[in-house]
Write a protein that holds these residues in place. Structure first.
Motif, mmCIF file in Angstrom:
data_model
loop_
_atom_site.group_PDB
_atom_site.id
_atom_site.type_symbol
_atom_site.label_atom_id
_atom_site.label_comp_id
_atom_site.label_asym_id
_atom_site.label_seq_id
_atom_site.Cartn_x
_atom_site.Cartn_y
_atom_site.Cartn_z
ATOM 1 N N ALA A 89 46.690 36.932 46.656
ATOM 2 C CA ALA A 89 45.294 36.844 47.090
ATOM 3 C C ALA A 89 44.970 37.931 48.111
ATOM 4 O O ALA A 89 43.888 38.524 48.072
ATOM 5 N N MET B 71 44.484 41.163 46.229
ATOM 6 C CA MET B 71 43.286 41.209 45.397
ATOM 7 C C MET B 71 41.993 41.211 46.200
ATOM 8 O O MET B 71 40.942 41.574 45.671
ATOM 9 N N LEU B 72 42.036 40.810 47.459
ATOM 10 C CA LEU B 72 40.828 40.675 48.263
ATOM 11 C C LEU B 72 40.000 41.959 48.346
ATOM 12 O O LEU B 72 38.770 41.890 48.203
ATOM 13 N N ILE C 30 37.951 42.232 45.155
ATOM 14 C CA ILE C 30 36.920 41.194 45.066
ATOM 15 C C ILE C 30 35.748 41.545 45.966
ATOM 16 O O ILE C 30 34.587 41.436 45.573
ATOM 17 N N ALA D 103 33.708 44.315 44.499
ATOM 18 C CA ALA D 103 32.841 43.832 43.425
ATOM 19 C C ALA D 103 31.582 43.187 43.997
ATOM 20 O O ALA D 103 30.478 43.399 43.483
ATOM 21 N N PHE D 104 31.725 42.405 45.063
ATOM 22 C CA PHE D 104 30.550 41.794 45.680
ATOM 23 C C PHE D 104 29.650 42.829 46.332
ATOM 24 O O PHE D 104 28.441 42.671 46.375
#
Length: 90
Positions: A24, A27-28, A31, A34-35
């Motif tokens: 996690a 990957m943060l 992510i 993407a936001f």
């Protein structure tokens, strides 16, 4: 079937959770990126119309995404640091 005799087939629960937590953490950034790219998908018009997104909403979204990323990073940091401290005490 286990390839290596004498090694456990499954990971310990603590080790498994720590590995998923580190996944996690890795990957943060993707992510969050993407936001941050979501506003690029919003419609843009040269004149202000009903379909265009007001700047105030866009700034709230960007600040909210940034704040959520900071909170998530802090939470993951706390969890990983407590896990590492528990492992070093053993």
């Amino acid at each position: 079937m286990n390839r290596y005799p004498g090694t456990p087939l499954f990971l310990e629960r603590r080790s498994y959770r720590f590995r998923r937590l580190m996944d996690a953490v890795r990957m943060l950034p993707f992510i969050v990126l993407a936001f941050w790219m979501v506003p690029l998908l919003w419609p843009v018009h040269e004149t202000v119309t009903a379909e265009s997104v007001p700047m105030s909403h866009a700034l709230r979204y960007v600040f909210g995404a940034w704040l959520a990323a900071v909170i998530l990073c802090f939470g993951l940091w706390r969890r990983t640091s407590s896990q590492i401290e528990q492992e070093t005490q053993r």
